[in-house]
Motif scaffolding. Structure first.
Motif, PDB file in Angstrom:
ATOM      1  N   LEU A  21       0.875  -1.170   0.000  1.00  0.00           N
ATOM      2  CA  LEU A  21       0.000   0.000   0.000  1.00  0.00           C
ATOM      3  C   LEU A  21       0.913   1.221   0.000  1.00  0.00           C
ATOM      4  N   SER A  23       1.594   5.350  -0.672  1.00  0.00           N
ATOM      5  CA  SER A  23       1.127   6.732  -0.789  1.00  0.00           C
ATOM      6  C   SER A  23      -0.388   6.861  -0.680  1.00  0.00           C
ATOM      7  N   ASN A  24      -0.987   6.106   0.253  1.00  0.00           N
ATOM      8  CA  ASN A  24      -2.424   6.300   0.467  1.00  0.00           C
ATOM      9  C   ASN A  24      -2.644   7.464   1.429  1.00  0.00           C
ATOM     10  N   TYR A  25      -3.720   8.180   1.236  1.00  0.00           N
ATOM     11  CA  TYR A  25      -4.000   9.364   2.042  1.00  0.00           C
ATOM     12  C   TYR A  25      -5.226   9.108   2.903  1.00  0.00           C
ATOM     13  N   SER A  46       2.581   6.384   3.719  1.00  0.00           N
ATOM     14  CA  SER A  46       1.130   6.347   3.833  1.00  0.00           C
ATOM     15  C   SER A  46       0.656   6.961   5.141  1.00  0.00           C
TER      16      SER A  46
END
Length: 291
Positions: A21, A23-25, A46
């Motif tokens: 996973l 660079s999830n915001y 992340s």
């Protein structure tokens, strides 16, 4: 992607072995690893609030790199439930991560070691710590006590990170460990009888950093190799580092008296070095961390 979406993806992927996973915001904010096939999980750059290996019988590697909580002042809960094959773990951050093993939260000095707070499967452990903050140094020791079979230990010093400090004056005030602190630290099993290799990254020459290195060298009966990677020259020059580290190359400083010649290697960080997620997820490499 919401939490339940990720749960659904994993449930519908019975042969999935690697999951990254990146660079999830904020969403999903809770990552629950419930999979009978996953061997490697990477959470990379992340924003999350929780990472929990709740039912992961095949999980061998859990990597958390440059992760932050979803809001200022919040922490990330890293929970290890059922993961009997977990061998590689890091970077656990003493400033950002709350470690929970089973149903016990591991706190600085407050947690008593018991079979319920041990993860004996971990052989490679990476920790990030601000040595200028005494409470984080104590948390570092509490974390180490939970992993009694660690053979390769990576320490990433973040003393040159000032993001968490509002006033530089507070840094100095919190840089307080009793002068006898390292002499009276209770034994840590993995350090005493398991650790063979230590990598200390981002060395800036701080008093607590040097104290930690002396403590490990003086306690680790099987230690035979130490690699010290220097921080940016803005924080320490090679000559300054040599002055601080040269005494540690003496055989009398090492607990392992069987060594013919102690191996203390001093390096500068390679320009443009990037820790790649494909390298970190390569299961053919026993140690994916910088070394």
């Amino acid at each position: 992607m919401f939490d339940q979406d990720l749960d659904y993806v994993l449930a519908c992927s019975p042969k999935l072995e690697k999951f990254a996973l990146i660079s999830n915001y904020c969403l999903p904010d809770c990552i629950r690893i419930g999979s009978h096939s996953l061997r490697c999980v990477l959470i990379w750059h992340s924003l999350v609030d929780e990472v929990a290996a709740i039912a992961a019988p095949q999980l061998q590697r859990l990597i958390l790199y440059c992760t932050n909580a979803t809001g200022p002042g919040r922490t990330i809960r890293v929970k290890i439930g059922y993961a009997p094959q977990l061998a590689v773990l890091g970077y656990l951050d003493t400033a950002k991560h709350v470690l929970e093993i089973g149903n016990t939260i591991i706190k600085a000095k407050a947690t008593k070691v018991s079979p319920h707070t041990l993860v004996p499967s971990v052989k490679v452990l990476a920790l990030k710590v601000r040595f200028r903050v005494a409470e984080e140094v104590k948390t570092l020791l509490s974390f180490l006590r939970c992993f009694p079979e660690v053979e390769t230990l990576h320490i990433l010093a973040s003393d040159n990170d000032t993001d968490h400090y509002d006033d530089p004056g507070k840094v100095k005030a919190r840089d307080k460990l009793n002068s006898t602190f390292w002499h009276v630290v209770c034994p840590v099993n993995c350090v005493q009888s398991r650790v063979k290799k230590l990598v200390f990254d981002q060395f800036t020459g701080g008093t607590n950093q040097v104290g930690f290195l002396k403590w490990v060298l003086g306690r680790a009966m099987l230690l035979h190799k130490v690699i010290v990677v220097l921080a940016d020259p803005d924080y320490i020059t090679l000559s300054e580092a040599m002055d601080k580290l040269q005494p540690l190359s003496s055989k009398r400083m090492w607990a392992n008296k069987l060594l013919h010649e102690p191996s203390l290697e001093i390096r500068g960080r390679e320009a443009g070095h990037i820790w790649r997620y494909d390298r970190a997820s390569d299961l053919s490499m026993s140690d994916p961390f910088i070394s």
